[in-house]
Design an enzyme around this catalytic site. Structure first.
Site, short mmCIF file in Angstrom:
data_model
loop_
_atom_site.label_atom_id
_atom_site.label_comp_id
_atom_site.label_asym_id
_atom_site.label_seq_id
_atom_site.Cartn_x
_atom_site.Cartn_y
_atom_site.Cartn_z
N HIS A 83 -9.35 5.35 7.93
CA HIS A 83 -9.04 4.51 9.09
C HIS A 83 -7.55 4.52 9.42
CE1 HIS A 83 -9.30 1.26 5.86
NE2 HIS A 83 -8.10 1.06 6.33
N PHE B 6 0.86 -1.18 0.00
CA PHE B 6 0.00 0.00 0.00
C PHE B 6 0.91 1.24 0.00
CE2 PHE B 6 -3.32 2.86 1.12
CZ PHE B 6 -4.51 2.20 0.89
N ARG C 125 10.26 12.04 4.26
CA ARG C 125 10.86 11.02 5.15
C ARG C 125 11.31 9.76 4.41
NH1 ARG C 125 12.99 10.54 8.42
NH2 ARG C 125 12.13 9.58 10.28
N GLU D 254 -0.78 -5.76 7.90
CA GLU D 254 -0.30 -7.15 7.80
C GLU D 254 1.17 -7.31 8.18
OE1 GLU D 254 -2.34 -5.82 5.24
OE2 GLU D 254 -3.98 -6.85 6.23
N ILE E 30 -0.80 7.18 5.44
CA ILE E 30 -0.90 8.62 5.21
C ILE E 30 -2.31 9.08 5.58
CG2 ILE E 30 -0.67 10.44 3.47
CD1 ILE E 30 1.24 8.55 1.95
N1 INI Z 1 -2.28 0.33 4.46
C1 INI Z 1 -1.15 1.05 4.48
O1 INI Z 1 -0.05 0.48 4.55
N2 INI Z 1 -1.20 2.41 4.41
C2 INI Z 1 -2.39 3.08 4.34
O2 INI Z 1 -2.36 4.35 4.29
C3 INI Z 1 -3.58 2.33 4.30
N3 INI Z 1 -4.86 3.00 4.16
O3 INI Z 1 -4.88 4.10 3.63
O4 INI Z 1 -5.88 2.43 4.49
C4 INI Z 1 -3.50 0.93 4.40
N4 INI Z 1 -4.62 0.17 4.38
C5 INI Z 1 -4.61 -1.25 4.15
C6 INI Z 1 -4.34 -2.03 5.40
O5 INI Z 1 -2.98 -1.96 5.78
C7 INI Z 1 -4.67 -3.51 5.19
O6 INI Z 1 -3.90 -4.02 4.14
C8 INI Z 1 -6.15 -3.76 4.89
O7 INI Z 1 -6.99 -3.10 5.82
C9 INI Z 1 -6.47 -5.28 4.93
O8 INI Z 1 -6.22 -5.83 6.23
#
Ligand code: INI
Length: 163
Positions: free
Chosen positions: A95, A29, A134, A65, A89
Site C-alpha cells: 500500500h 516505520f 538519500r 501518522e 519504500i
Molecule cells: N509506514 C511508513 O512510514 N513506511 C512504509 O513503507 C510503510 N509501509 O510499508 O506500509 C508504512 N506503513 C505504516 C503506516 O504509515 C501507518 O503507520 C499504518 O498504516 C497505521 O496507520
C-alpha cells in the site's frame, strides 16, 4: 543563481536558525532509514544555529501518522516550522501509494491551513538502495529539509515585515 529579471522587490529567506523553533516529526516505520534522516536533520540544525532548547522531536508509528502530529505541534504553539521525516519504500509494501500519497497530501494540507511551513522530508523510493542513498552523509533528505524549513520561516517573516 543569476537572473536578468527586473523587479522593484525581491524577497528570499536565508537559513539562519537563530531564534527559530523547529519541530521534527519522525516515523518509526523503516527506522533504520529514518534514524539516518534524523541524524542529518540534527547536523543541519546545529550547523545553522538552531538552539537545542528550540528543537522538539516527536516519534509516530509511520508516515501515515506524520501530518496529524505536525498539526498538533503547531496548534499547541510549540514551533515555527515542522520537518517531517519518514521512509516509504515501494518494494516493501503493497500500500505504498496510499501511505506515501496521504502523507504528502496531509503535510501540504497542514501547512496551507496553518500558515506554518511543514516540510516534506519523507523518502518515497522504489527500493532500499535508493532510501539508503538519500539518507547518506553526502545526500541526506533530513539535512536538506531543515534548510528548507529555515528558508521558509525566514522568507515568511520577511514577507510579513514588508506588510
Ligand atoms: N509506514 C511508513 O512510514 N513506511 C512504509 O513503507 C510503510 N509501509 O510499508 O506500509 C508504512 N506503513 C505504516 C503506516 O504509515 C501507518 O503507520 C499504518 O498504516 C497505521 O496507520
Amino acid at each position: 543563481m543569476s537572473s536578468n529579471f527586473r523587479a522593484a522587490n525581491s524577497v528570499t529567506g536565508d537559513v539562519d536558525g537563530t531564534g527559530v523553533r523547529v519541530g521534527v516529526v519522525c516515523g518509526r516505520f523503516n527506522d533504520h532509514i529514518t534514524n539516518r534522516l534524523l541524524e542529518g536533520a540534527d547536523n543541519a540544525l546545529a550547523v545553522h544555529g538552531v538552539a537545542e532548547s528550540d528543537v522538539t522531536v516527536v516519534w509516530v508509528p509511520g508516515a501515515y501518522e506524520v501530518p496529524m502530529a505536525a498539526k498538533a505541534l503547531i496548534e499547541n504553539g510549540h514551533v515555527d516550522a515542522v520537518v517531517c521525516l519518514g521512509a516509504v519504500i515501494r518494494g516493501e509494501t503493497s500500500h505504498y501509494d496510499f501511505v506515501a500519497g496521504e502523507c504528502a497530501r496531509g503535510i501540504q494540507d497542514v501547512q496551507l491551513a496553518t500558515g506554518v511551513p511543514v516540510i516534506f522530508g519523507v523518502l518515497t523510493t522504489e527500493n532500499l538502495e535508493q532510501a539508503l542513498a538519500r539518507s547518506s552523509e553526502d545526500d541526506n533528505k533530513g539535512e536538506e529539509s531543515v534548510r528548507t524549513a529555515l528558508e521558509m520561516v525566514n522568507l515568511l517573516r520577511r514577507l510579513a515585515a514588508k506588510g
